[in-house]
Scaffold this motif. Structure first.
Motif, PDB file in Angstrom:
ATOM      1  N   THR A  40      27.408   6.966 -66.044  1.00 23.43           N
ATOM      2  CA  THR A  40      26.090   6.381 -66.523  1.00 23.43           C
ATOM      3  C   THR A  40      25.013   7.086 -65.685  1.00 23.43           C
ATOM      4  OG1 THR A  40      27.758   4.961 -64.507  1.00 23.43           O
ATOM      5  CG2 THR A  40      24.859   5.208 -64.113  1.00 23.43           C
ATOM      6  N   GLY A  41      23.982   7.169 -67.099  1.00 24.73           N
ATOM      7  CA  GLY A  41      23.127   8.025 -67.204  1.00 24.73           C
ATOM      8  C   GLY A  41      22.797   8.667 -68.266  1.00 24.73           C
ATOM      9  N   GLU A  42      24.125   9.099 -68.578  1.00 21.44           N
ATOM     10  CA  GLU A  42      24.651  10.039 -69.387  1.00 21.44           C
ATOM     11  C   GLU A  42      25.144   9.944 -71.493  1.00 21.44           C
ATOM     12  OE1 GLU A  42      26.410  13.919 -67.006  1.00 21.44           O
ATOM     13  OE2 GLU A  42      27.569  12.453 -68.063  1.00 21.44           O
ATOM     14  N   LEU A  43      24.642  10.628 -72.227  1.00 20.49           N
ATOM     15  CA  LEU A  43      25.031  10.727 -73.761  1.00 20.49           C
ATOM     16  C   LEU A  43      25.720  11.134 -73.555  1.00 20.49           C
ATOM     17  CD1 LEU A  43      22.577   8.574 -75.140  1.00 20.49           C
ATOM     18  CD2 LEU A  43      24.554   7.605 -74.289  1.00 20.49           C
ATOM     19  N   ALA A  44      27.184  11.223 -74.541  1.00 18.58           N
ATOM     20  CA  ALA A  44      27.914  12.677 -74.970  1.00 18.58           C
ATOM     21  C   ALA A  44      27.650  12.801 -76.178  1.00 18.58           C
ATOM     22  CB  ALA A  44      29.407  12.318 -75.011  1.00 18.58           C
ATOM     23  N   LYS A  63      27.785   9.615 -77.143  1.00 13.69           N
ATOM     24  CA  LYS A  63      28.288   8.577 -77.135  1.00 13.69           C
ATOM     25  C   LYS A  63      28.103   8.564 -75.586  1.00 13.69           C
ATOM     26  CE  LYS A  63      31.426   8.654 -80.643  1.00 13.69           C
ATOM     27  NZ  LYS A  63      33.167   9.165 -80.477  1.00 13.69           N
ATOM     28  N   GLY A  64      28.211   7.167 -74.943  1.00 11.88           N
ATOM     29  CA  GLY A  64      27.763   6.648 -73.725  1.00 11.88           C
ATOM     30  C   GLY A  64      27.601   5.056 -73.431  1.00 11.88           C
ATOM     31  N   ASP A  65      26.859   4.470 -72.513  1.00 11.74           N
ATOM     32  CA  ASP A  65      25.929   3.142 -72.231  1.00 11.74           C
ATOM     33  C   ASP A  65      25.067   3.688 -72.420  1.00 11.74           C
ATOM     34  OD1 ASP A  65      25.638   1.315 -71.261  1.00 11.74           O
ATOM     35  OD2 ASP A  65      26.614   0.752 -69.984  1.00 11.74           O
ATOM     36  N   PRO A  66      23.648   3.176 -73.198  1.00  9.35           N
ATOM     37  CA  PRO A  66      22.122   3.504 -73.409  1.00  9.35           C
ATOM     38  C   PRO A  66      21.686   1.938 -72.304  1.00  9.35           C
ATOM     39  CG  PRO A  66      23.342   2.347 -75.363  1.00  9.35           C
ATOM     40  CD  PRO A  66      24.215   2.485 -74.448  1.00  9.35           C
ATOM     41  N   LEU A  67      22.041   1.271 -71.869  1.00  4.97           N
ATOM     42  CA  LEU A  67      21.944   0.405 -71.486  1.00  4.97           C
ATOM     43  C   LEU A  67      21.413   0.170 -69.689  1.00  4.97           C
ATOM     44  CD1 LEU A  67      23.212  -2.519 -73.693  1.00  4.97           C
ATOM     45  CD2 LEU A  67      21.538  -1.581 -73.714  1.00  4.97           C
ATOM     46  N   ALA A  68      22.906   1.027 -68.447  1.00  7.46           N
ATOM     47  CA  ALA A  68      23.034   1.087 -67.259  1.00  7.46           C
ATOM     48  C   ALA A  68      21.803   2.007 -66.563  1.00  7.46           C
ATOM     49  CB  ALA A  68      24.329   1.974 -66.963  1.00  7.46           C
ATOM     50  N   GLN A  72      19.738  10.442 -68.189  1.00  4.55           N
ATOM     51  CA  GLN A  72      18.924  11.318 -67.791  1.00  4.55           C
ATOM     52  C   GLN A  72      19.674  13.366 -67.794  1.00  4.55           C
ATOM     53  OE1 GLN A  72      16.816  10.672 -65.194  1.00  4.55           O
ATOM     54  NE2 GLN A  72      16.775   8.745 -64.918  1.00  4.55           N
ATOM     55  N   SER A  73      20.817  13.071 -68.937  1.00  7.65           N
ATOM     56  CA  SER A  73      21.306  13.654 -68.667  1.00  7.65           C
ATOM     57  C   SER A  73      21.721  13.875 -70.702  1.00  7.65           C
ATOM     58  CB  SER A  73      21.942  14.932 -68.758  1.00  7.65           C
ATOM     59  OG  SER A  73      22.684  14.101 -67.746  1.00  7.65           O
ATOM     60  N   ILE A  74      22.182  14.395 -71.395  1.00  8.29           N
ATOM     61  CA  ILE A  74      22.708  14.576 -72.708  1.00  8.29           C
ATOM     62  C   ILE A  74      23.783  15.563 -72.728  1.00  8.29           C
ATOM     63  CG2 ILE A  74      23.244  15.320 -75.229  1.00  8.29           C
ATOM     64  CD1 ILE A  74      20.367  14.121 -75.600  1.00  8.29           C
ATOM     65  N   VAL A  75      25.459  15.435 -72.096  1.00  8.89           N
ATOM     66  CA  VAL A  75      26.599  16.311 -72.164  1.00  8.89           C
ATOM     67  C   VAL A  75      26.733  16.774 -73.357  1.00  8.89           C
ATOM     68  CG1 VAL A  75      28.578  16.558 -71.263  1.00  8.89           C
ATOM     69  CG2 VAL A  75      27.656  14.894 -70.219  1.00  8.89           C
TER      70      VAL A  75
END
Length: 670
Positions: A40-44, A63-68, A72-75
């Motif tokens: 949560t709070g991340e995009l890969a 990729k990840g949940d942009p709505l949560a 805060q960070s990009i993996v």
């Protein structure tokens, strides 16, 4: 889209502004670690495959949940080699964003007398020429603003289920033509997310974006589409984020009840700071509409409900970064910045633009991007390139010839290789003569457009009566009343043979048949609301009735007859002298009737508000609408257009005796 097959190597963690073990300026949002799955709070940041016919050299899918919540960070797998900018300090790139929107599958416009207009192939020729002539420091991208389905005969290649699917014509030619990225528009979902998923998997060789569509049982975020993407070309790093209108997308359908569209403002607010932190510029693909709340532009003859549109998006994102941002808009079919930048379309340094619709224009944004220069002096030019229409009847030397499409205006080889096979696949259905129109006095496009918002309309009468007649063989029995919204009548008919394609132009939208059980009292309330939606006599001369008048005015089959008493204002208008099958409504308030709705109205009419919200389209007084969404519906699975076409085939000739008539089923009393 390809899935990343490698693993992340842990090098350092960059968060909150301080770079640990980094030698270059890097984003405070980057996180490097061994596992790709974002929390949560991340995009890969996952390596993807750019369209091989496009301009991008590298593609990364976020990729990840942009709505949560805020990202805060990009993996990422690339470690400290990802600096804040892809360019060296002071280095410059000239970027051309060639864009179109709301093509609605008008790839090639086919006309028996004028000849075919090769709309998309004209665009392809121009983009190819720009790319071939590009200097070493110049980048040319090709972008779609969404609504790439619903509106032309090419839609029929998709079918209504994965089993019927033949091709996604739009995505197939976009892939071949070098489109780099696109956003999901509301009409992408008209045939259901399961069919859209098939189209993406089969024919899209470019990423589809939306940060605020979620919850579908079929279309999966991070598999079929992503919230955002990053493209690299010639050292320039460009961020893309997609937004879909939350007003007009077909959510709430029984086959996919979880499909939802969140606030575009919430989504872009969450994503953009992190995306901007590792890109040189950001392109927001907004299929949300020009304006905000209620606004009139483009295809709207009166104001329509926009909701959180481009103005609100620009105001939201402008303070989030000092990087260059452009909003490539869509949905409202608005012609913007045709002669250069209109100051009204610059919101706190963020450009909003749009290229009308149906390929009428190819938009062009030229920008000079310099590393660490922010939004200072970055535009070279903004404008629209008009595509030409075909009329083979006009010969060389005759007036107007130069303005018409000729062979040198489009990519002939591309058309033959990629569009012609699709047309051939449609030939049988396109050219089928389904009936005859001996006289177009009541059904011409001019007459239909003049009538549809102000009262009784011959084509609507025929359509609704045809559905009632066809219902004699429906599995769950005959319906009593059928209805259809005025704005769904997109064309009229011309005298002569009537082809399937011509009728498709009349009813281009993907509407099913939904049968509700309504009491006489509910029907009376519906007609009362309808009376307040009519384009009143004092308004007619002030409104372009060939445009969309988004009030949700409804037409009905012949069993339902009534008078609209206009009175002094829309708020005072009322429906009187209502009868159903000859019986006064006062004697039938408790009686149940089966009423057939088209999908658009059954789902609440979206911006045309049969959903409890105030009636729009410049109707004054904030008049609450009737909410039709919670009626008990039998979702038949039948297609409204198919039933009408079947009736045309049966009667063969469209004349008064077969239902093309005005029979005074609705009166106007001033």
């Amino acid at each position: 889209m390809t899935k990343h097959e490698g693993r992340f190597s842990r090098r350092s963690v960059l968060r909150g502004g301080a770079a640990l073990a980094a030698t270059a300026a890097v984003s405070p949002y980057l996180v490097f670690r061994a596992h790709a799955a974002p929390a949560t709070g991340e995009l890969a940041m996952i390596a993807g495959t750019p369209n091989p016919n496009g301009a991008l050299e590298k593609l990364y899918l976020l990729k990840g949940d942009p709505l949560a919540g805020p990202i805060q960070s990009i993996v990422t797998e690339t470690g400290a080699s990802v600096p804040v900018s892809g360019l060296e300090r002071g280095e410059r790139r000239l970027v051309r964003l060639m864009h179109f929107n709301d093509m609605h599958n008008h790839i090639t416009e086919m006309h028996a007398k004028k000849g075919d207009t090769h709309v998309f192939s004209q665009m392809v020729k121009q983009v190819k020429a720009l790319r071939a002539a590009a200097a070493a420091d110049e980048v040319v991208l090709f972008i779609s603003g969404g609504d790439d389905h619903t509106g032309s005969i090419f839609d029929e290649l998709m079918g209504w289920s994965p089993q019927e699917f033949l091709a996604d014509a739009g995505y197939r030619v976009y892939s071949a033509g070098g489109v780099d990225v696109a956003v999901l528009g509301n009409h992408e979902f008209d045939r259901g997310a399961e069919v859209l998923k098939k189209g993406i998997a089969t024919d899209a060789r470019f990423p589809l974006l939306s940060a605020n569509v979620h919850g579908s049982a079929f279309l999966k975020r991070d598999d079929d589409y992503v919230a955002a993407a990053i493209g690299e070309v010639k050292g320039l790093r460009i961020g893309f984020v997609g937004l879909t209108t939350s007003v007009d997308t077909r959510v709430g359908q029984p086959a996919d009840p979880g499909l939802a569209v969140a606030s575009p403002l919430d989504a872009v607010r969450n994503v953009l700071p992190a995306l901007a932190s590792i890109t040189d510029m950001v392109v927001v693909l907004s299929h949300c509409g020009y304006g905000s709340e209620q606004h009139k532009s483009g295809k709207a003859g009166t104001t329509r409900t926009i909701g959180e549109g481009d103005f609100a998006i620009a105001e939201t994102i402008a303070p989030l970064t000092d990087k260059p941002i452009v909003i490539i808009g869509a949905h409202t079919h608005t012609k913007l910045n045709a002669e250069g930048i209109d100051p009204h379309n610059m919101v706190e340094g963020v450009l909003i633009t749009q290229a009308q619709a149906h390929g009428a224009f190819l938009g062009e944004i030229a920008m000079s991007i310099r590393a660490e220069n922010g939004r200072k002096g970055w535009f070279s030019s903004v404008g629209l390139r008009h595509t030409k229409s075909r009329d083979k009847r006009v010969k060389a030397g005759e007036p107007g010839f130069e303005a018409l499409e000729q062979e040198e205006d489009y990519d002939v080889d591309f058309e033959q290789a990629h569009v012609a096979p699709l047309i051939k696949a449609l030939d049988t259905r396109l050219n089928e003569v389904i009936g005859q129109v001996p006289d177009d006095q009541l059904v011409s496009t001019e007459r239909t457009f003049a009538d549809r918002y102000v009262g009784e309309t011959a084509l609507a009468n025929f359509m609704n009566d045809a559905l009632v007649k066809r219902s004699e063989n429906f599995p769950n029995g005959r319906i009593d009343i059928a209805l259809f919204n005025a704005s769904g009548l997109a064309s009229g008919l011309s005298q002569g043979s009537l082809s399937f394609r011509q009728w498709y132009d009349v009813m281009p939208y993907a509407d099913g048949v939904h049968v509700a059980t309504m009491t006489g009292a509910q029907i009376r309330d519906m007609l009362t609301s309808n009376a307040k939606r009519i384009l009143r006599p004092e308004e007619v001369d002030k409104v372009d009735t060939s445009a969309f008048v988004s009030r949700g005015f409804l037409h009905f089959s012949s069993a339902l007859r009534y008078t609209i008493k206009l009175n002094g204002s829309a708020g005072e208008a009322e429906a009187v002298d209502i009868t159903i099958a000859g019986k006064p409504i006062e004697h039938a308030l408790d009686k149940d009737y089966k009423v057939a709705f088209n999908t658009y109205i059954a789902l609440g009419g979206f911006g045309e508000t049969w959903n409890g919200k105030p009636i729009g389209g410049d109707v004054p007084g904030q008049i609450p609408s009737m909410d039709l969404r919670d009626l008990p519906y039998d979702h038949t699975g039948l297609i409204y257009r198919n039933e009408v076409v079947a009736m045309i085939r049966e009667v063969r000739t469209m004349v008064a005796q077969t239902g093309v008539a005005l029979d005074q089923r609705v009166h106007l009393l001033r």
